[in-house]
Design a protein around this motif. Structure first.
Motif, PDB file in Angstrom:
ATOM      1  N   GLY A 292      24.287  -8.795   5.433  1.00 11.85           N
ATOM      2  CA  GLY A 292      23.542  -7.910   4.677  1.00 11.85           C
ATOM      3  C   GLY A 292      23.077  -8.319   3.300  1.00 11.85           C
ATOM      4  N   THR A 293      23.842  -9.333   2.736  1.00 11.44           N
ATOM      5  CA  THR A 293      23.407  -9.835   1.369  1.00 11.44           C
ATOM      6  C   THR A 293      21.984 -10.323   1.403  1.00 11.44           C
ATOM      7  OG1 THR A 293      25.721 -10.598   0.946  1.00 11.44           O
ATOM      8  CG2 THR A 293      23.882 -11.673  -0.197  1.00 11.44           C
ATOM      9  N   ALA A 294      21.117  -9.844   0.402  1.00  8.87           N
ATOM     10  CA  ALA A 294      19.908 -10.240   0.394  1.00  8.87           C
ATOM     11  C   ALA A 294      19.632 -11.926  -0.052  1.00  8.87           C
ATOM     12  CB  ALA A 294      19.287  -9.444  -0.856  1.00  8.87           C
ATOM     13  N   LEU A 295      18.746 -12.511   0.575  1.00  9.75           N
ATOM     14  CA  LEU A 295      18.462 -13.834   0.157  1.00  9.75           C
ATOM     15  C   LEU A 295      17.068 -14.092  -0.119  1.00  9.75           C
ATOM     16  CD1 LEU A 295      20.015 -15.408   3.505  1.00  9.75           C
ATOM     17  CD2 LEU A 295      21.181 -15.328   1.137  1.00  9.75           C
ATOM     18  N   LEU A 296      16.933 -14.857  -0.977  1.00 10.93           N
ATOM     19  CA  LEU A 296      15.437 -15.477  -1.294  1.00 10.93           C
ATOM     20  C   LEU A 296      15.448 -17.051  -0.923  1.00 10.93           C
ATOM     21  CD1 LEU A 296      12.623 -15.300  -2.796  1.00 10.93           C
ATOM     22  CD2 LEU A 296      13.989 -15.976  -4.724  1.00 10.93           C
ATOM     23  N   ILE A 297      14.566 -17.035  -0.092  1.00 10.78           N
ATOM     24  CA  ILE A 297      14.360 -18.657   0.300  1.00 10.78           C
ATOM     25  C   ILE A 297      13.103 -19.162  -0.132  1.00 10.78           C
ATOM     26  CG2 ILE A 297      13.868 -20.097   2.425  1.00 10.78           C
ATOM     27  CD1 ILE A 297      15.559 -17.863   4.209  1.00 10.78           C
ATOM     28  N   VAL A 298      13.179 -20.396  -1.025  1.00  8.07           N
ATOM     29  CA  VAL A 298      12.004 -20.794  -1.300  1.00  8.07           C
ATOM     30  C   VAL A 298      11.806 -22.372  -0.720  1.00  8.07           C
ATOM     31  CG1 VAL A 298      11.005 -21.944  -3.603  1.00  8.07           C
ATOM     32  CG2 VAL A 298      12.573 -19.832  -3.778  1.00  8.07           C
ATOM     33  N   THR A 299      10.633 -22.529  -0.150  1.00  9.40           N
ATOM     34  CA  THR A 299      10.268 -23.938   0.574  1.00  9.40           C
ATOM     35  C   THR A 299       9.850 -24.951  -0.317  1.00  9.40           C
ATOM     36  OG1 THR A 299       8.034 -23.428   0.911  1.00  9.40           O
ATOM     37  CG2 THR A 299       9.441 -22.329   2.464  1.00  9.40           C
ATOM     38  N   PRO A 300       9.827 -26.216   0.038  1.00 14.22           N
ATOM     39  CA  PRO A 300       9.646 -27.049  -0.883  1.00 14.22           C
ATOM     40  C   PRO A 300       8.020 -27.029  -1.084  1.00 14.22           C
ATOM     41  CG  PRO A 300      10.598 -27.844   1.025  1.00 14.22           C
ATOM     42  CD  PRO A 300      10.334 -26.695   1.322  1.00 14.22           C
ATOM     43  N   ALA A 301       7.338 -26.290  -0.367  1.00 11.76           N
ATOM     44  CA  ALA A 301       5.798 -26.084  -0.907  1.00 11.76           C
ATOM     45  C   ALA A 301       5.883 -24.928  -1.951  1.00 11.76           C
ATOM     46  CB  ALA A 301       4.934 -25.579   0.176  1.00 11.76           C
ATOM     47  N   GLY A 302       6.988 -24.159  -2.301  1.00 14.24           N
ATOM     48  CA  GLY A 302       6.899 -23.176  -3.169  1.00 14.24           C
ATOM     49  C   GLY A 302       6.803 -21.919  -2.758  1.00 14.24           C
ATOM     50  N   ASP A 303       6.763 -21.670  -1.261  1.00 14.65           N
ATOM     51  CA  ASP A 303       6.259 -20.498  -0.631  1.00 14.65           C
ATOM     52  C   ASP A 303       7.933 -19.599  -0.773  1.00 14.65           C
ATOM     53  OD1 ASP A 303       3.761 -20.905   0.052  1.00 14.65           O
ATOM     54  OD2 ASP A 303       4.633 -21.717   1.918  1.00 14.65           O
TER      55      ASP A 303
ATOM     56  N   LEU B  45      10.252 -16.311   0.583  1.00  8.74           N
ATOM     57  CA  LEU B  45      10.450 -15.666   1.895  1.00  8.74           C
ATOM     58  C   LEU B  45      11.930 -14.585   1.232  1.00  8.74           C
ATOM     59  CD1 LEU B  45      10.024 -14.709   4.810  1.00  8.74           C
ATOM     60  CD2 LEU B  45      11.112 -16.592   5.427  1.00  8.74           C
ATOM     61  N   GLY B  46      11.946 -13.431   1.513  1.00  6.02           N
ATOM     62  CA  GLY B  46      13.067 -12.351   1.252  1.00  6.02           C
ATOM     63  C   GLY B  46      13.635 -11.932   2.671  1.00  6.02           C
ATOM     64  N   THR B  47      14.893 -12.323   2.697  1.00  4.76           N
ATOM     65  CA  THR B  47      15.690 -11.730   4.110  1.00  4.76           C
ATOM     66  C   THR B  47      16.887 -11.529   3.828  1.00  4.76           C
ATOM     67  OG1 THR B  47      15.908 -12.611   6.233  1.00  4.76           O
ATOM     68  CG2 THR B  47      16.098 -14.269   4.768  1.00  4.76           C
ATOM     69  N   THR B  48      17.827 -11.440   4.728  1.00  8.49           N
ATOM     70  CA  THR B  48      19.276 -11.053   4.666  1.00  8.49           C
ATOM     71  C   THR B  48      19.962 -11.971   5.585  1.00  8.49           C
ATOM     72  OG1 THR B  48      19.166  -9.344   6.282  1.00  8.49           O
ATOM     73  CG2 THR B  48      18.881  -8.856   3.871  1.00  8.49           C
ATOM     74  N   ILE B  49      21.384 -12.170   5.289  1.00  9.08           N
ATOM     75  CA  ILE B  49      22.261 -12.541   6.194  1.00  9.08           C
ATOM     76  C   ILE B  49      22.505 -11.753   7.114  1.00  9.08           C
ATOM     77  CG2 ILE B  49      24.807 -13.488   6.274  1.00  9.08           C
ATOM     78  CD1 ILE B  49      24.555 -14.247   3.409  1.00  9.08           C
ATOM     79  N   SER B  50      22.345 -12.302   8.409  1.00  6.53           N
ATOM     80  CA  SER B  50      22.706 -11.503   9.644  1.00  6.53           C
ATOM     81  C   SER B  50      23.811 -11.869  10.254  1.00  6.53           C
ATOM     82  CB  SER B  50      21.584 -11.378  10.791  1.00  6.53           C
ATOM     83  OG  SER B  50      21.495 -12.888  11.048  1.00  6.53           O
ATOM     84  N   GLY B  51      24.526 -12.785  10.035  1.00  7.11           N
ATOM     85  CA  GLY B  51      25.895 -13.121  10.524  1.00  7.11           C
ATOM     86  C   GLY B  51      26.447 -14.350   9.696  1.00  7.11           C
ATOM     87  N   ILE B  52      27.791 -14.354   9.577  1.00  6.00           N
ATOM     88  CA  ILE B  52      28.412 -15.471   9.074  1.00  6.00           C
ATOM     89  C   ILE B  52      29.603 -16.004  10.029  1.00  6.00           C
ATOM     90  CG2 ILE B  52      30.024 -16.360   7.061  1.00  6.00           C
ATOM     91  CD1 ILE B  52      28.912 -14.025   5.572  1.00  6.00           C
TER      92      ILE B  52
ATOM     93  N   HIS C 279      31.477 -25.465   3.778  1.00  6.76           N
ATOM     94  CA  HIS C 279      30.732 -24.136   3.809  1.00  6.76           C
ATOM     95  C   HIS C 279      30.992 -23.282   5.203  1.00  6.76           C
ATOM     96  CE1 HIS C 279      28.054 -26.770   5.715  1.00  6.76           C
ATOM     97  NE2 HIS C 279      27.548 -25.598   6.476  1.00  6.76           N
ATOM     98  N   ALA C 280      30.805 -21.901   4.978  1.00  6.09           N
ATOM     99  CA  ALA C 280      30.604 -21.120   5.946  1.00  6.09           C
ATOM    100  C   ALA C 280      29.448 -20.832   6.568  1.00  6.09           C
ATOM    101  CB  ALA C 280      31.530 -19.930   5.797  1.00  6.09           C
ATOM    102  N   PRO C 281      28.880 -21.499   7.747  1.00  9.00           N
ATOM    103  CA  PRO C 281      27.553 -21.364   8.200  1.00  9.00           C
ATOM    104  C   PRO C 281      27.145 -19.849   8.370  1.00  9.00           C
ATOM    105  CG  PRO C 281      28.598 -23.135   9.524  1.00  9.00           C
ATOM    106  CD  PRO C 281      29.638 -22.365   8.869  1.00  9.00           C
ATOM    107  N   PHE C 282      25.862 -19.527   8.255  1.00 14.99           N
ATOM    108  CA  PHE C 282      25.368 -18.399   8.168  1.00 14.99           C
ATOM    109  C   PHE C 282      23.973 -18.096   8.974  1.00 14.99           C
ATOM    110  CE2 PHE C 282      23.809 -19.247   4.097  1.00 14.99           C
ATOM    111  CZ  PHE C 282      22.310 -18.796   4.151  1.00 14.99           C
ATOM    112  N   SER C 283      23.622 -17.117   9.552  1.00 13.02           N
ATOM    113  CA  SER C 283      22.419 -16.924  10.122  1.00 13.02           C
ATOM    114  C   SER C 283      21.552 -15.818   9.501  1.00 13.02           C
ATOM    115  CB  SER C 283      22.666 -16.473  11.624  1.00 13.02           C
ATOM    116  OG  SER C 283      23.355 -15.504  11.762  1.00 13.02           O
ATOM    117  N   VAL C 284      20.351 -16.081   9.859  1.00 13.69           N
ATOM    118  CA  VAL C 284      19.225 -14.983   9.081  1.00 13.69           C
ATOM    119  C   VAL C 284      18.663 -14.268  10.369  1.00 13.69           C
ATOM    120  CG1 VAL C 284      18.920 -16.318   7.153  1.00 13.69           C
ATOM    121  CG2 VAL C 284      17.359 -16.800   9.332  1.00 13.69           C
ATOM    122  N   PRO C 285      17.869 -13.169  10.433  1.00 22.62           N
ATOM    123  CA  PRO C 285      17.481 -12.483  11.337  1.00 22.62           C
ATOM    124  C   PRO C 285      16.644 -13.321  12.404  1.00 22.62           C
ATOM    125  CG  PRO C 285      17.343 -11.088   9.390  1.00 22.62           C
ATOM    126  CD  PRO C 285      17.671 -12.658   9.040  1.00 22.62           C
TER     127      PRO C 285
END
Length: 76
Positions: free
Chosen positions: A17-28, A30-37, A48-54
């Motif tokens: 449920g933690t909110a994430l901000l993903i920034v691509t190499p192109a600068g785009d 994307l807001g999402t959340t952690i759906s699983g750890i 690290h502990a791998p996680f998944s997004v929706p």
């Protein structure tokens, strides 16, 4: 594979449920959340502990080199 570093500060609260901000190499951005750890022992040490997004987030939206930021929960 993205993950939460084990060396992260102990008071950092990163969970499903933690909110994430993903920034691509192109600068785009994307807001999402952690759906699983992942919390299983793979038999080999990871830093690290791998996680998944929706599932709605596609691989095309997450090109190699993207940066993932956990956004601080203002209530924490």
């Amino acid at each position: 594979m993205p993950g939460v570093p084990h060396a992260l500060a102990p008071d950092a609260r990163v969970r499903v449920g933690t909110a994430l901000l993903i920034v691509t190499p192109a600068g785009d951005e994307l807001g999402t959340t952690i759906s699983g750890i992942e919390m299983i022992d793979r038999g080999r040490p990871l830093s690290h502990a791998p996680f998944s997004v929706p599932p709605a987030i596609t691989k095309k939206q997450l090109p190699i080199g993207s940066k993932v930021y956990a956004l601080q929960d203002p209530a924490a």
